[in-house]
Scaffold this motif. Structure first.
Motif, PDB file in Angstrom:
ATOM      1  N   ALA A   6       0.549  -0.685   2.344  1.00 61.29           N
ATOM      2  CA  ALA A   6       0.724  -2.135   2.364  1.00 61.29           C
ATOM      3  C   ALA A   6       0.045  -2.749   1.145  1.00 61.29           C
ATOM      4  O   ALA A   6      -1.045  -2.330   0.748  1.00 61.29           O
ATOM      5  CB  ALA A   6       0.135  -2.721   3.640  1.00 61.29           C
ATOM      6  N   ASP A  44       9.585  -3.265   1.525  1.00 60.89           N
ATOM      7  CA  ASP A  44      10.069  -3.819   2.794  1.00 60.89           C
ATOM      8  C   ASP A  44      11.513  -3.397   3.058  1.00 60.89           C
ATOM      9  O   ASP A  44      12.360  -4.191   3.484  1.00 60.89           O
ATOM     10  CB  ASP A  44       9.946  -5.350   2.801  1.00 60.89           C
ATOM     11  CG  ASP A  44       8.523  -5.821   3.083  1.00 60.89           C
ATOM     12  OD1 ASP A  44       7.700  -4.976   3.467  1.00 60.89           O
ATOM     13  OD2 ASP A  44       8.256  -7.022   2.918  1.00 60.89           O
ATOM     14  N   GLY A  57       1.085  -7.997   1.794  1.00 60.46           N
ATOM     15  CA  GLY A  57       1.704  -7.693   3.077  1.00 60.46           C
ATOM     16  C   GLY A  57       2.973  -6.881   2.971  1.00 60.46           C
ATOM     17  O   GLY A  57       3.430  -6.319   3.977  1.00 60.46           O
ATOM     18  N   GLU A  58       3.596  -6.817   1.801  1.00 61.20           N
ATOM     19  CA  GLU A  58       4.803  -6.004   1.652  1.00 61.20           C
ATOM     20  C   GLU A  58       4.458  -4.523   1.798  1.00 61.20           C
ATOM     21  O   GLU A  58       3.379  -4.074   1.408  1.00 61.20           O
ATOM     22  CB  GLU A  58       5.470  -6.245   0.301  1.00 61.20           C
ATOM     23  CG  GLU A  58       6.139  -7.612   0.180  1.00 61.20           C
ATOM     24  CD  GLU A  58       6.796  -7.823  -1.163  1.00 61.20           C
ATOM     25  OE1 GLU A  58       7.852  -8.490  -1.204  1.00 61.20           O
ATOM     26  OE2 GLU A  58       6.247  -7.359  -2.190  1.00 61.20           O
ATOM     27  N   ILE A  59       5.400  -3.770   2.342  1.00 58.52           N
ATOM     28  CA  ILE A  59       5.207  -2.339   2.543  1.00 58.52           C
ATOM     29  C   ILE A  59       5.960  -1.585   1.450  1.00 58.52           C
ATOM     30  O   ILE A  59       7.177  -1.732   1.306  1.00 58.52           O
ATOM     31  CB  ILE A  59       5.714  -1.884   3.931  1.00 58.52           C
ATOM     32  CG1 ILE A  59       4.977  -2.653   5.033  1.00 58.52           C
ATOM     33  CG2 ILE A  59       5.526  -0.377   4.092  1.00 58.52           C
ATOM     34  CD1 ILE A  59       3.484  -2.418   5.068  1.00 58.52           C
TER      35      ILE A  59
END
Length: 288
Positions: A6, A44, A57-59
């Motif tokens: 993340a 994401d 927060g993006e994966i």
């Protein structure tokens, strides 16, 4: 290799090719870009380009890269010279020089065990994927270190042949500083580089209409040196997708000579100026 990670607040705003060091800590920036271009990472769940700015927060997820059926094998890489400590081969255009882990394309480095099964071989030089010509090889670290010392002393001369736009009537030298750090495209600084080992010495060989075949001599060289220097001098290479017009037919840049105390090799280009002229002409018609 980490399967996914993340993006936290500290990494937010970074380019994807820099942020993916969290996924591939053992791979350099250029290798990460190649993996991104090959679809080896999702943000994401979506593919993004290397210049994409990641958000907190993006994966970032590493995904397997399908390796296409091999296009290059040892017979496609002619042996130009083989000695006890050094060798030289002719790399075809379209083949990467260095191997990249986890995918990213075929490479000359991966073919070295097949080319030289009796001796562990190390690459001494690298060419861009689109560039063809001489790549030198050492058998063992001692031979490699000697070659590097010769490079640092200015005792290695590499000669490239290329076809450029514009008429080159007389020899000239391009001595602009180059910034190769953390970017796909080398930036020309338009101020003098005091280190002559980083200069490009250009000599005209022939002409075909508004195109010129030139020889470029360099010593150590930097990434994309000839391509960036010639474009900055007003003579972009035919077929160059980064610094020129990107004509179809390939990049007309070939390492044709390497001379130093331990190697003296020549290799004629696999193309002609007439073929470059045809590529440039076709590009001009399609742009009309």
């Amino acid at each position: 290799m980490t399967a996914q990670v993340a993006v936290d607040a500290a990494q937010a705003g970074e380019r994807l090719d820099r942020a993916t060091v969290l996924l591939w800590p053992g791979i350099g920036l250029r290798g990460r870009r190649r993996l991104i271009e090959a679809g080896g990472v999702l943000v994401d769940g979506r593919t993004r380009g290397a210049a994409y700015r990641v958000r907190a927060g993006e994966i970032l997820a590493a995904v397997p890269v399908d390796r296409p059926e091999a296009h290059f094998a040892a017979p496609h890489v002619p042996l130009l010279f083989r000695g006890a400590a050094y060798a030289a081969v002719s790399k075809p255009a379209g083949l990467h020089s260095a191997a990249i882990a986890h995918g990213g394309g075929e490479s000359l480095e991966a073919l070295l065990p097949e080319l030289f099964p009796e001796s562990p071989a190390l690459l001494l030089s690298r060419l861009d994927r689109l560039t063809s010509g001489i790549v030198s090889v050492a058998f063992g670290e001692t031979a490699a270190a000697r070659y590097r010392a010769l490079e640092d002393a200015g005792a290695v001369e590499k000669t490239y042949h290329c076809v450029v736009h514009g008429v080159v009537a007389a020899p000239f030298v391009v001595d602009f500083k180059l910034d190769t750090a953390d970017r796909a495209k080398t930036r020309v600084r338009f101020r003098t580089q005091p280190d002559t080992l980083r200069h490009t010495f250009v000599s005209p060989l022939s002409r075909e209409g508004s195109l010129s075949l030139v020889a470029c001599r360099i010593a150590k060289g930097a990434r994309h040196q000839i391509r960036a220097h010639l474009a900055a001098a007003g003579h972009p290479l035919v077929g160059d997708p980064l610094y020129g017009r990107g004509e179809e037919g390939g990049l007309f840049l070939h390492c044709a000579g390497l001379a130093c105390p331990v190697l003296d090799v020549t290799d004629a280009p696999p193309w002609t100026v007439a073929e470059a002229a045809a590529a440039a002409g076709a590009n001009a018609k399609s742009a009309e």
